[in-house]
Design an enzyme around this catalytic site. Structure first.
Site, mmCIF file in Angstrom:
data_model
loop_
_atom_site.group_PDB
_atom_site.id
_atom_site.type_symbol
_atom_site.label_atom_id
_atom_site.label_comp_id
_atom_site.label_asym_id
_atom_site.label_seq_id
_atom_site.Cartn_x
_atom_site.Cartn_y
_atom_site.Cartn_z
ATOM 1 N N TYR A 1 0.716 -1.306 0.345
ATOM 2 C CA TYR A 1 -0.342 0.062 -0.150
ATOM 3 C C TYR A 1 1.063 1.135 -0.789
ATOM 4 O O TYR A 1 0.298 2.320 0.849
ATOM 5 C CB TYR A 1 -1.533 0.175 1.286
ATOM 6 C CG TYR A 1 -1.743 -1.472 1.251
ATOM 7 C CD1 TYR A 1 -1.843 -1.903 0.533
ATOM 8 C CD2 TYR A 1 -3.123 -0.766 1.914
ATOM 9 C CE1 TYR A 1 -3.249 -3.119 0.870
ATOM 10 C CE2 TYR A 1 -3.929 -1.951 2.655
ATOM 11 C CZ TYR A 1 -3.928 -3.057 1.287
ATOM 12 O OH TYR A 1 -4.362 -3.468 1.456
ATOM 13 N N LYS B 1 5.361 -14.023 4.034
ATOM 14 C CA LYS B 1 5.806 -14.981 3.123
ATOM 15 C C LYS B 1 7.223 -14.967 2.993
ATOM 16 O O LYS B 1 7.377 -15.051 0.941
ATOM 17 C CB LYS B 1 4.786 -13.717 1.846
ATOM 18 C CG LYS B 1 4.670 -15.076 0.883
ATOM 19 C CD LYS B 1 4.005 -16.316 1.214
ATOM 20 C CE LYS B 1 4.034 -16.975 -0.634
ATOM 21 N NZ LYS B 1 2.890 -17.954 0.572
ATOM 22 N N ASP C 1 -0.355 -18.325 4.214
ATOM 23 C CA ASP C 1 -1.414 -18.682 4.044
ATOM 24 C C ASP C 1 -1.444 -20.017 4.993
ATOM 25 O O ASP C 1 -2.737 -20.469 4.887
ATOM 26 C CB ASP C 1 -1.259 -19.048 2.557
ATOM 27 C CG ASP C 1 0.418 -19.611 2.619
ATOM 28 O OD1 ASP C 1 1.393 -19.147 3.034
ATOM 29 O OD2 ASP C 1 0.706 -20.220 1.579
ATOM 30 N N ASP D 1 -4.524 -6.515 6.638
ATOM 31 C CA ASP D 1 -5.742 -6.041 5.848
ATOM 32 C C ASP D 1 -6.472 -7.107 5.393
ATOM 33 O O ASP D 1 -8.288 -7.209 6.255
ATOM 34 C CB ASP D 1 -5.292 -5.569 4.551
ATOM 35 C CG ASP D 1 -7.215 -4.612 4.086
ATOM 36 O OD1 ASP D 1 -7.752 -4.435 4.985
ATOM 37 O OD2 ASP D 1 -6.992 -4.501 2.877
#
Ligand code: ATP
Length: 338
Positions: free
Chosen positions: A124, A172, A205, A229
């Site tokens: 973002y 990640k 995940d 988010d």
């Protein structure tokens, strides 16, 4: 008497903001609101910009704001006012506690999570470009060492100060080795300064799956902007939905308090909006101001309204209107004062 900036926002924003101001007044905290309606689409229409300078100046001056949701156009259009505010005021912490209220049916009634979302960088960052000739769009996920350090440090400090037990960093780093790898590296390093906090880390995940299977085994979560988010909406769903989850954006010089939910245009103007999320957000605001007793009074009143279950909005299984639920919470806040 405090002076605080108020941005009612659009969609269900004005309804839930009005409800929240009533509840704060009932708790006996005297606030002079500096109110700005012309933000987002209304800002473009009336002043030619979605986030007029006078709003930013007011927050700079008061250092505190209560904000309703502001619609962000999908695809094109102006930049998200919510994201711009967080970046312009450098509100690097997005704090989202997700705890069930009585009467809400969920498979995991003991879920009690706090999410710390980095709020100013990552995907973002606003570094986007489109190459017309090659027809390629880029959005840069910029993660900085300083940005990672300050959100991680804040999370570890908060966990310690609030006697929570565990902090899980979500990343990640197996695929986004450099950007979220940097975040993980800092998390591991800062964890060494907090031997009293049980620290671990998970790939996003896997975290999403674990949160659906066994959310009550987790405690506090710290993560980068996009993951935060998405996971915080997931966590809101685990404890009863977006209508009940509060939030705060906190920086060194200012803090803007806003619920996790968006402007919900599908129910706007119908008196169906659940005001709980912004009312609980106001309790976070009052805690931040040092008005702990008023904050507790509001939290207890919300808790009692849900325990009674007679004046709840449709999203949490009731038939009450926004006003009906607000009146009941105001009654309980006042009742508690007596
Ligand atoms: P944004 O992109 O602005 O964050 P969003 O896509 O997350 O928005 P919301 O506007 O938050 O979406 O709404 C998602 C759904 O949740 C909507 O269908 C809406 O009806 C419901 N919802 C959100 N907030 C509330 C609320 N306060 N009371 C009742 N229902 C709500």
């Amino acid at each position: 008497m405090y002076t605080i900036t108020l941005v009612p926002g659009d969609g269900i924003g004005p309804e839930v903001t009005e409800a929240t101001c009533k509840v704060i007044a009932a708790a006996g905290v005297n606030i002079r609101w500096e109110r700005f309606e012309e933000v987002g689409y209304a800002g473009i229409e009336k002043q030619g910009q979605p986030l007029p300078d006078e709003v930013l100046n007011s927050i700079h001056r008061n250092r505190l704001a209560l904000k309703g949701p502001v619609t962000t156009p999908v695809g094109g259009g102006f930049r998200s006012v919510n994201v711009s505010l967080r970046q312009k005021l450098d509100l690097f912490v997005n704090l989202r506690p997700c705890k069930r209220l009585p009467g809400i049916k969920t498979p995991f009634p003991d879920t009690d999570l706090v999410i710390f979302r980095e709020n100013t960088e990552g995907l973002y960052s606003g570094i986007e470009s489109y190459d017309e000739r090659l027809e390629i769009a880029d959005s840069i996920a910029r993660i900085t060492r300083r940005g990672s350090q300050r959100i991680l440090r804040y999370a570890f400090e908060w966990v310690t100060a609030n006697q929570r037990r565990r902090l899980t960093a979500v990343h990640k780093a197996n695929v986004l080795k450099l950007s979220t790898g940097l975040f993980l590296e800092e998390a591991r390093s800062i964890a060494q300064d907090y031997p009293g906090v049980q620290f671990d880390h998970l790939i996003v995940d896997n975290m999403a799956m674990q949160l659906v299977i066994q959310p009550d085994t987790f405690d506090c979560i710290v993560t980068t902007n996009l993951f935060g988010d998405i996971l915080s909406d997931l966590c809101a769903g685990l404890v009863g939905g977006l209508g009940i989850v509060p939030g705060a954006n906190i920086g060194e010089d200012a803090a803007v308090f806003e619920a996790v939910h968006g402007s919900a245009p599908d129910i706007a103007g119908q008196s169906k909006a659940n005001p709980t999320a912004l009312i609980r957000t106001s309790a976070l605001l009052l805690h931040h101001m040092g008005e702990a007793e008023a904050a507790m009074r509001i939290e207890r009143a919300v808790w009692r309204a849900y325990a009674e279950g007679t004046s709840l909005t449709p999203d949490v299984g009731g038939t009450a209107s926004t006003e009906g639920m607000t009146d009941e919470i105001v009654r309980l806040v006042t009742d508690h004062c007596a």
